[in-house]
Scaffold this active site. Structure first.
Site, PDB file in Angstrom:
ATOM      1  N   SER A  76     -57.094 -91.035  72.360  1.00  0.00           N
ATOM      2  CA  SER A  76     -56.371 -89.975  73.045  1.00  0.00           C
ATOM      3  C   SER A  76     -57.293 -88.865  73.532  1.00  0.00           C
ATOM      4  CB  SER A  76     -55.307 -89.377  72.109  1.00  0.00           C
ATOM      5  OG  SER A  76     -55.879 -88.984  70.878  1.00  0.00           O
ATOM      6  N   HIS A 129     -54.235 -95.505  77.202  1.00  0.00           N
ATOM      7  CA  HIS A 129     -53.709 -94.531  76.256  1.00  0.00           C
ATOM      8  C   HIS A 129     -52.190 -94.483  76.313  1.00  0.00           C
ATOM      9  CE1 HIS A 129     -53.069 -90.070  75.050  1.00  0.00           C
ATOM     10  NE2 HIS A 129     -52.958 -90.859  74.003  1.00  0.00           N
ATOM     11  N   GLU A 157     -51.625 -93.522  80.108  1.00  0.00           N
ATOM     12  CA  GLU A 157     -52.774 -93.006  80.849  1.00  0.00           C
ATOM     13  C   GLU A 157     -53.814 -94.116  80.937  1.00  0.00           C
ATOM     14  OE1 GLU A 157     -53.491 -88.278  80.297  1.00  0.00           O
ATOM     15  OE2 GLU A 157     -53.797 -89.473  78.510  1.00  0.00           O
ATOM     16  N   ASN A 205     -53.192 -84.780  76.724  1.00  0.00           N
ATOM     17  CA  ASN A 205     -53.625 -84.017  75.557  1.00  0.00           C
ATOM     18  C   ASN A 205     -54.471 -82.802  75.914  1.00  0.00           C
ATOM     19  OD1 ASN A 205     -52.298 -85.392  73.498  1.00  0.00           O
ATOM     20  ND2 ASN A 205     -53.811 -87.025  73.502  1.00  0.00           N
TER      21      ASN A 205
END
Length: 293
Positions: free
Chosen positions: A121, A142, A154, A192
């Site tokens: 992540s 991800h 992602e 993130n």
């Protein structure tokens, strides 16, 4: 070396790994689920079965689909059982050294045309790829948590990732029914990079006494229409994972705005990691979660 993805290996049978195995099996892929012990794999399989049963109860899938999906998932306590995998997704703890060790053990086993992916992540895809024997066939995939529910993936290319690898990975995600957001290989990518600093700021808000756990979460649920308060979300993600991502951002971007809150560090040092340890910003050991501050 073109590859048709039929069998997927998953390294790690925790919350993320079991979720990835779940959606892969439902999409018709053969799945090899690997972890450090058979006990962990069985725990992951139990979680998958429970989540599939929940989908049946909500009429999202049929009972026949549940049984067929479970039948497609095979335990792979020995990494050698993944030698025929077309795609292997590493979903271990968010620690670069752990991931590097997995890749060093895995690469000699895989067939040359196999694609190797990481569910990291936050960690650099280019740097992880450089530790393998196939940087051109390495990519970041991800998934969001919880995997069976969240639509987004992602997709992150490293500097050496070939177009063929990207297209095969994109096709794989399409078959899972996921929406794809392509991110550049910067620390923590997109989701993130935006989400974790918000959570970290919520922890600073608690640390500085601006509001209580309940007040902060209530403020963001009702004031910003978030489905879950930031401290509740941190517990759901895992406070150790939150800290790891903030450290990657802080070290990778060299900006003090990403400095992990000392209170987050303290909770992790105490082993209060959130839901998975039954204590974090909330205590989950009773009938209802109770704030710990």
């Amino acid at each position: 070396m073109a590859v048709e993805i039929k069998k997927v290996g998953i390294i790690g049978s925790g919350q993320m790994g079991s979720g990835i195995a779940h959606v892969c099996a439902l999409a018709g892929f053969e799945v090899g689920l690997s972890d450090l012990s058979m006990e962990r794999i069985e725990s992951g399989l139990a979680s998958i079965n429970g989540n599939l049963a929940r989908q049946v109860s909500k009429s999202l899938i049929t009972e026949d689909e549940r049984v067929a999906a479970l039948d497609r998932i095979k335990p792979a306590e020995d990494l050698d059982l993944l030698r025929d995998a077309d795609l292997v997704i590493e979903s271990a703890v968010e620690n670069e050294q752990v991931k590097r060790k997995i890749f060093s053990q895995l690469c000699p086993i895989l067939k040359p045309e196999a694609i190797l992916a990481t569910n990291t992540s936050s960690i650099s895809i280019t740097r992880l790829a450089a530790t393998t024997d196939r940087p051109e066939r390495f990519i970041g995939i991800h998934f969001m948590n919880p995997v069976p529910i969240m639509e987004l993936v992602e997709l992150v290319r490293g500097i050496a990732t070939e177009d063929e690898t990207f297209e095969a990975s994109k096709g794989f995600c399409d078959r899972l029914g996921k929406q794809i957001a392509v991110a550049e290989d910067f620390p923590a990518f997109m989701v993130n990079r935006i989400l974790l600093p918000m959570i970290n700021e919520a922890i600073y808000t608690l640390y500085e006494g601006v509001g209580s756990v309940e007040s902060i979460d209530k403020a963001m649920r009702l004031g910003a229409n978030h489905p879950m308060g930031p401290l509740q979300l941190a517990d759901f993600i895992g406070l150790d994972t939150c800290l790891s991502i903030m450290q990657v951002l802080y070290e990778g971007l060299a900006d003090t705005k990403y400095r992990p809150c000392p209170l987050l560090v303290k909770y992790v040092e105490a082993g209060w990691l959130g839901r998975k340890t039954q204590r974090g910003f909330y205590d989950y050991r009773g009938e209802h979660p109770v704030p710990t501050r």
